[in-house]
Design a protein around this motif. Sequence first.
Motif, short mmCIF file in Angstrom:
data_model
loop_
_atom_site.label_atom_id
_atom_site.label_comp_id
_atom_site.label_asym_id
_atom_site.label_seq_id
_atom_site.Cartn_x
_atom_site.Cartn_y
_atom_site.Cartn_z
N MET A 205 10.21 -62.66 -17.13
CA MET A 205 8.95 -62.72 -16.41
C MET A 205 8.18 -61.41 -16.58
O MET A 205 6.95 -61.39 -16.66
CB MET A 205 9.20 -63.00 -14.93
N GLY A 206 8.90 -60.29 -16.63
CA GLY A 206 8.27 -59.00 -16.85
C GLY A 206 7.76 -58.82 -18.26
O GLY A 206 6.78 -58.11 -18.49
N LEU B 139 12.53 -62.40 -13.14
CA LEU B 139 12.78 -63.21 -11.96
C LEU B 139 14.04 -62.75 -11.20
O LEU B 139 15.06 -62.44 -11.82
CB LEU B 139 12.96 -64.68 -12.35
N THR B 140 13.94 -62.73 -9.91
CA THR B 140 14.98 -62.36 -8.94
C THR B 140 15.25 -60.85 -8.89
O THR B 140 16.03 -60.41 -8.06
CB THR B 140 16.34 -63.08 -9.17
N PRO C 160 10.63 -62.43 -23.53
CA PRO C 160 9.51 -62.74 -22.63
C PRO C 160 9.24 -64.24 -22.51
O PRO C 160 9.51 -65.02 -23.42
CB PRO C 160 8.33 -62.05 -23.33
N ILE C 161 8.67 -64.64 -21.38
CA ILE C 161 8.12 -65.98 -21.21
C ILE C 161 6.73 -65.94 -21.83
O ILE C 161 5.79 -65.42 -21.24
CB ILE C 161 8.02 -66.37 -19.72
N VAL C 162 6.57 -66.46 -23.03
CA VAL C 162 5.31 -66.26 -23.77
C VAL C 162 4.26 -67.31 -23.46
O VAL C 162 3.07 -67.07 -23.67
CB VAL C 162 5.56 -66.21 -25.29
N GLN C 163 4.69 -68.49 -22.98
CA GLN C 163 3.73 -69.53 -22.62
C GLN C 163 4.12 -70.13 -21.27
O GLN C 163 4.60 -71.27 -21.17
CB GLN C 163 3.68 -70.62 -23.70
N PRO C 164 3.90 -69.37 -20.18
CA PRO C 164 4.35 -69.83 -18.86
C PRO C 164 3.63 -71.08 -18.37
O PRO C 164 4.14 -71.77 -17.47
CB PRO C 164 4.04 -68.62 -17.96
N MET C 165 2.47 -71.41 -18.94
CA MET C 165 1.76 -72.63 -18.55
C MET C 165 2.60 -73.88 -18.78
O MET C 165 2.46 -74.87 -18.06
CB MET C 165 0.46 -72.76 -19.34
N GLY D 294 10.60 -62.05 -5.35
CA GLY D 294 11.22 -61.77 -6.64
C GLY D 294 10.59 -62.51 -7.80
O GLY D 294 11.06 -62.39 -8.93
N ALA D 295 9.53 -63.27 -7.54
CA ALA D 295 8.92 -64.10 -8.59
C ALA D 295 7.40 -64.08 -8.49
O ALA D 295 6.75 -65.11 -8.36
CB ALA D 295 9.44 -65.54 -8.48
N GLY D 296 6.83 -62.87 -8.55
CA GLY D 296 5.39 -62.74 -8.42
C GLY D 296 4.60 -63.06 -9.67
O GLY D 296 3.39 -63.27 -9.63
#
Length: 278
Positions: free
Chosen positions: A148-149, A52-53, A172-177, A100-102
């Motif tokens: 995010m990557g 992010l960003t 990592p963000i492992v569970q973005p939901m 920056g946050a796709g």
Amino acid sequence: MKTISIAKSHGGFQGVYSHASDTCKCEMTFAVFVPPQAKEGPCPVLWYLSGLTCTHANVMEKGEYRRLAAELGLIVICPDTSPRGADIPDEKDNWQFGSGAGFYLDATQEPYSANYRMYSYVTEELPALVADEFPADMEKQAIFGHSMGGHGALTIALKHPDRFRSCSAFAPIVQPMTADWSKGAFEKYLGPDQDAWRAYDACALVEDGHRFSEFLIDQGTADGFLDNGLRPWLFEEACGKAGIPLTLNMREGYDHSYFFISSFMEDHLRWHADRLTA
């Protein structure tokens, strides 16, 4: 494709390039390090997805990957994290959404669906361009990323297990939901039906039957986003149930910054090189 800059480094070349993207409908910028071994023939490809960003520049300037990438003969490709431009929908006061946050997904909701198609960009359009323009051995690809990557790397590897020989992630963000800093973006990009979100959630993908050979994750214990945003133990549990090998290194005292990433960058490069050249 336009060359923005190019500089010799460790016998290879660090370049920054741009091109008109049909997928994102804007000019996209990316960085590529080509090692000296490329003079002799095509080299393995390692994709790095930023958080992010960030832009392509963050890891290029602070990731400290070039010396070892040159030694190991790896091409390192660093895409941008989102479409950009005056005509691209954005929320300028929200760093967790828009520019920056796709989130490495293909948005389905207007007005974002026209431009925010980073999943297709990273998995289809940019690889095709790289194959045409650089001395890349596209039969030998690996992927990693941060935050995010890292989410992007895990989900893309799980959906393309035959393309990538290895996958790793930093924090990592492992569970973005369900994570605080991603669920709002998922709803804006993908709509309220959470079944659609599962295609871009690493834990959900594993639960839904997607598989990959093995994963490596490094996570700092002093990361301020650990408990509400990252939660690598959720992915560890999902991989354990699915029988997917995962090495999770909890690094004492490290935070979320590039001081952390650069400290363990060489470990990840060597880990990928072993699998790319096996």
